[in-house]
Scaffold this motif. Structure first.
Motif, PDB file in Angstrom:
ATOM      1  N   LEU A 442       0.871  -1.147   0.006  1.00  0.00           N
ATOM      2  CA  LEU A 442      -0.024   0.022  -0.063  1.00  0.00           C
ATOM      3  C   LEU A 442       0.870   1.399   0.144  1.00  0.00           C
ATOM      4  CD1 LEU A 442      -2.960  -0.871   2.408  1.00  0.00           C
ATOM      5  CD2 LEU A 442      -2.976  -0.240   0.245  1.00  0.00           C
ATOM      6  N   SER A 443       0.494   2.363  -0.687  1.00  0.00           N
ATOM      7  CA  SER A 443       1.217   3.583  -0.798  1.00  0.00           C
ATOM      8  C   SER A 443       0.449   4.423   0.104  1.00  0.00           C
ATOM      9  CB  SER A 443       0.926   4.099  -2.197  1.00  0.00           C
ATOM     10  OG  SER A 443       1.321   5.546  -2.151  1.00  0.00           O
ATOM     11  N   ASP A 444       1.369   5.191   0.974  1.00  0.00           N
ATOM     12  CA  ASP A 444       0.755   5.958   2.217  1.00  0.00           C
ATOM     13  C   ASP A 444       0.037   7.166   1.391  1.00  0.00           C
ATOM     14  OD1 ASP A 444       3.094   7.168   1.336  1.00  0.00           O
ATOM     15  OD2 ASP A 444       3.895   6.943   3.412  1.00  0.00           O
ATOM     16  N   LEU A 445       0.888   7.816   0.319  1.00  0.00           N
ATOM     17  CA  LEU A 445       0.156   8.827  -0.470  1.00  0.00           C
ATOM     18  C   LEU A 445      -1.106   8.372  -0.993  1.00  0.00           C
ATOM     19  CD1 LEU A 445       3.377   9.676  -2.442  1.00  0.00           C
ATOM     20  CD2 LEU A 445       2.420  10.984  -0.148  1.00  0.00           C
ATOM     21  N   ARG A 446      -1.201   7.259  -1.221  1.00  0.00           N
ATOM     22  CA  ARG A 446      -2.774   7.032  -2.167  1.00  0.00           C
ATOM     23  C   ARG A 446      -3.872   6.841  -0.963  1.00  0.00           C
ATOM     24  NH1 ARG A 446      -2.171   1.370  -4.939  1.00  0.00           N
ATOM     25  NH2 ARG A 446      -0.448   2.930  -5.627  1.00  0.00           N
ATOM     26  N   VAL A 447      -3.329   6.190   0.381  1.00  0.00           N
ATOM     27  CA  VAL A 447      -3.975   6.075   1.499  1.00  0.00           C
ATOM     28  C   VAL A 447      -4.694   7.557   1.796  1.00  0.00           C
ATOM     29  CG1 VAL A 447      -4.433   5.398   3.837  1.00  0.00           C
ATOM     30  CG2 VAL A 447      -3.493   3.773   2.001  1.00  0.00           C
ATOM     31  N   ARG A 448      -3.674   8.310   1.992  1.00  0.00           N
ATOM     32  CA  ARG A 448      -4.022   9.606   2.629  1.00  0.00           C
ATOM     33  C   ARG A 448      -4.917  10.344   1.356  1.00  0.00           C
ATOM     34  NH1 ARG A 448       0.498  13.993   0.637  1.00  0.00           N
ATOM     35  NH2 ARG A 448      -0.614  13.280  -1.313  1.00  0.00           N
ATOM     36  N   ASP A 449      -4.887  10.254   0.193  1.00  0.00           N
ATOM     37  CA  ASP A 449      -5.681  10.881  -0.777  1.00  0.00           C
ATOM     38  C   ASP A 449      -7.229  10.146  -0.652  1.00  0.00           C
ATOM     39  OD1 ASP A 449      -3.717  12.442  -1.409  1.00  0.00           O
ATOM     40  OD2 ASP A 449      -3.135  11.492  -3.275  1.00  0.00           O
ATOM     41  N   GLU A 450      -7.128   8.813  -0.526  1.00  0.00           N
ATOM     42  CA  GLU A 450      -8.573   8.059  -0.279  1.00  0.00           C
ATOM     43  C   GLU A 450      -8.970   8.701   0.963  1.00  0.00           C
ATOM     44  OE1 GLU A 450     -10.251   6.398  -2.423  1.00  0.00           O
ATOM     45  OE2 GLU A 450      -8.671   5.783  -3.897  1.00  0.00           O
ATOM     46  N   ALA A 451      -8.376   8.927   1.933  1.00  0.00           N
ATOM     47  CA  ALA A 451      -8.909   9.426   3.221  1.00  0.00           C
ATOM     48  C   ALA A 451      -9.410  10.689   3.161  1.00  0.00           C
ATOM     49  CB  ALA A 451      -7.987   9.092   4.480  1.00  0.00           C
ATOM     50  N   ALA A 452      -8.896  11.812   2.589  1.00  0.00           N
ATOM     51  CA  ALA A 452      -9.136  12.865   2.184  1.00  0.00           C
ATOM     52  C   ALA A 452     -10.743  12.879   1.595  1.00  0.00           C
ATOM     53  CB  ALA A 452      -8.322  13.490   1.586  1.00  0.00           C
ATOM     54  N   ARG A 453     -10.742  12.120   0.569  1.00  0.00           N
ATOM     55  CA  ARG A 453     -11.967  12.104  -0.184  1.00  0.00           C
ATOM     56  C   ARG A 453     -13.122  11.581   0.540  1.00  0.00           C
ATOM     57  NH1 ARG A 453      -8.774  10.909  -4.976  1.00  0.00           N
ATOM     58  NH2 ARG A 453      -8.123   8.865  -4.383  1.00  0.00           N
ATOM     59  N   MET A 454     -12.883  10.796   1.718  1.00  0.00           N
ATOM     60  CA  MET A 454     -13.768  10.516   2.489  1.00  0.00           C
ATOM     61  C   MET A 454     -14.047  11.278   3.965  1.00  0.00           C
ATOM     62  SD  MET A 454     -13.327   6.162   2.557  1.00  0.00           S
ATOM     63  CE  MET A 454     -13.354   5.459   1.027  1.00  0.00           C
ATOM     64  N   GLY A 455     -13.265  12.633   3.966  1.00  0.00           N
ATOM     65  CA  GLY A 455     -13.462  13.384   5.145  1.00  0.00           C
ATOM     66  C   GLY A 455     -12.636  13.312   6.145  1.00  0.00           C
ATOM     67  N   VAL A 456     -11.555  12.421   5.931  1.00  0.00           N
ATOM     68  CA  VAL A 456     -10.733  12.189   7.058  1.00  0.00           C
ATOM     69  C   VAL A 456      -9.139  12.800   6.528  1.00  0.00           C
ATOM     70  CG1 VAL A 456      -9.390  10.321   8.364  1.00  0.00           C
ATOM     71  CG2 VAL A 456     -11.914  10.273   8.006  1.00  0.00           C
ATOM     72  N   GLU A 457      -8.569  13.418   7.643  1.00  0.00           N
ATOM     73  CA  GLU A 457      -7.186  13.888   7.424  1.00  0.00           C
ATOM     74  C   GLU A 457      -6.301  13.124   8.050  1.00  0.00           C
ATOM     75  OE1 GLU A 457      -6.595  18.062   8.467  1.00  0.00           O
ATOM     76  OE2 GLU A 457      -8.281  18.778   7.895  1.00  0.00           O
TER      77      GLU A 457
END
Length: 512
Positions: A442-457
């Protein structure tokens, strides 16, 4: 018509009576823009004020007011008893579309493709990562670096500020000492001596407008252009930005379970001018610099006459037991500048911090401050001095330690419950954030961006590396979030982790 012997039969101007900008200002700007664009050539005769007033359907006094201002600034030349002309020797700026009337300033700048020359270091400064995107103004799971604003004694602070304002002397209103408000310097010296083992007198304390100003000030006094500076890797991005802004060369030094690898620093840049470290609670990994490495770091600084900047941003919030003694308390050679902040312990908007310099550097820092304005509002400094002197700050710290212990434990429990097998949290016994390793691939950058799309920083550990990335992980801030909201956030994060796992990697993207 662009001829120095002709007459401008019409200026092709349009005024808007509904605009909040006065008509005479609109006319001034319109004529000025056309002159600068070359549409009104040098020496060109303008219509009379009466003719312009008639054409534009405005009062003649409006036209005269605009013409007088243009004449005063040198754009027009009024000939007594004759006419008004564009100044005959007015230098026209290069470029065509960049001077079009009505084009916004930002657009004019962008069309030229050029700008003022800047230092080469600004390219690296521009390329520095900025971390996780902020989703709105209010704190949410899991924004790093935000204290428990919901628990701050706002009413008590307001009363303290009101008392100071009511009793403000002319000295407070005059701007104050550039080194900082004397009672605050004394209160800070007492506080760090008792709570952090810092050895200092009030004369060694200089008030700043926060950590970043402290870094900037020390580095600008310590560095020559191109000097090497040890920075932790991964580490606080603001530290490397401060080094670049001061003209230094940040050298990434790996951080492991014992903190900054001093041996690696000696191998990479043995004659570095400065080392910028967070020994008590490293950001973002949360590790502590071991005693052996503390002593090695101090010995290196003494031997090379280098400077150590100790960033002690939140180690007062040790969840159990007393905070570790500051590195400055072990320094017998006068090599350590200790930097602290009230933005994490009080609230970010306060923008007050401090630095403690070795006795040998007091005169240098005093001289550097002599021509500078006070670092922050003297009234706010006075209020903070009173807040410390009356014991309110110490009580607030005790309350925050308990709250952060509760919130940190709640976050760890939620991560194990919702994200087990994908995330492995590091131990958390100090401060307001947790680092967790992310399982490959898993890419932490991709997880960060997916979380942002769901409203989590959540912050990606990759953004904190200056050298080669050695680990993929996430940074969670929990200080400003209640336990129930933390659990809700980990449930959302679990969905983001699954989405990141299923989403195919982009062919083009950021690499490290």
């Amino acid at each position: 018509m662009k001829t120095s012997t002709g007459v401008a039969s019409s200026l092709l101007l349009r005024l808007d009576s509904r605009s909040p900008t006065p008509l005479h200002e609109q006319l001034f700007e319109g004529i000025r823009a056309r002159i600068l664009a070359g549409a009104l050539a040098p020496g060109l005769r303008l219509p009379s004020s009466r003719q312009l007033a008639t054409e534009l359907d405005v009062a003649r006094s409006t036209v005269l007011q605009a013409m007088d201002a243009l004449t005063a600034e040198g754009y027009l030349v009024a000939q007594a008893g004759s006419c008004t002309r564009v100044a005959p020797e007015l230098p026209i700026l290069s470029g065509d579309r960049s001077r079009e009337p009505g084009l916004p300033a930002a657009a004019r700048a962008s069309t030229s493709g050029k700008g003022p020359r800047l230092a080469a270091s600004t390219r690296a400064l521009k390329a520095s990562p900025v971390g996780a995107p902020r989703l709105g103004a209010a704190p949410r799971a899991f924004r790093p670096g935000v204290p428990a604003l919901d628990l701050f004694p706002t009413a008590l602070w307001a009363r303290t500020v009101s008392r100071v304002h009511a009793r403000a002397s002319t000295g407070l209103l005059d701007g104050g000492d550039p080194s900082g408000h004397a009672p605050l310097r004394e209160a800070v010296a007492i506080h760090v001596s008792v709570s952090r083992g810092v050895r200092c007198s009030p004369e060694q304390v200089f008030i700043t407008a926060g950590t970043q100003q402290a870094f900037d000030e020390v580095l600008r006094l310590a560095l020559n252009p191109g000097d090497s500076v040890w920075v932790e890797d991964p580490g606080y991005p603001g530290a490397r930005r401060a080094v670049l802004s001061a003209g230094g060369r940040p050298v990434p030094i790996p951080v492991d379970g014992d903190g900054l690898d001093v041996g690696e620093g000696l191998a990479r840049a043995p004659r570095a001018r400065v080392a910028l470290v967070a020994p008590s609670h490293q950001y973002p990994l949360g590790v502590t610099l071991s005693l052996a490495r503390r002593m090695a770091l101090l010995q290196w600084a003494e031997r090379t006459r280098s400077l150590i900047i100790e960033d002690d941003y939140d180690s007062e919030f040790r969840h159990r037991g007393r905070p570790f003694t500051a590195l400055q308390g072990l320094d017998d050679a006068g090599c350590v500048v200790y930097v602290g902040t009230f933005s994490k312990s009080m609230f970010p908007g306060l923008r007050l911090g401090f630095l403690v310099v070795p006795p040998s550097l007091v005169d240098v820092f005093s001289a550097a401050r002599a021509a500078a304005p006070a670092p922050a509002s003297t009234l706010e400094q006075a209020a903070l001095a009173l807040f410390l002197a009356e014991g309110h700050f110490a009580r607030h710290l005790r309350r925050m330690r308990a709250a952060y212990r509760e919130r940190g434990e709640a976050l760890l429990e939620a991560l194990y419950a919702d994200c087990s097998g994908v995330l492995t949290p590091h131990p958390c016994d100090t401060g307001m954030q947790v680092c967790a390793s992310l399982a490959a691939p898993l890419s932490d950058l991709r997880v960060r961006d997916e979380a942002a799309r769901m409203g989590v920083e959540v912050a990606a550990l990759s953004d904190y590396f200056l050298g080669r990335r050695r680990e993929s992980g996430l940074i969670f801030g929990f200080g400003g979030v209640r336990p129930d909201a933390l659990r809700e956030g980990t449930r959302t994060l679990a969905r983001a982790l699954e989405a990141a796992r299923l989403r195919p990697p982009q062919l083009k993207g950021r690499t490290r």
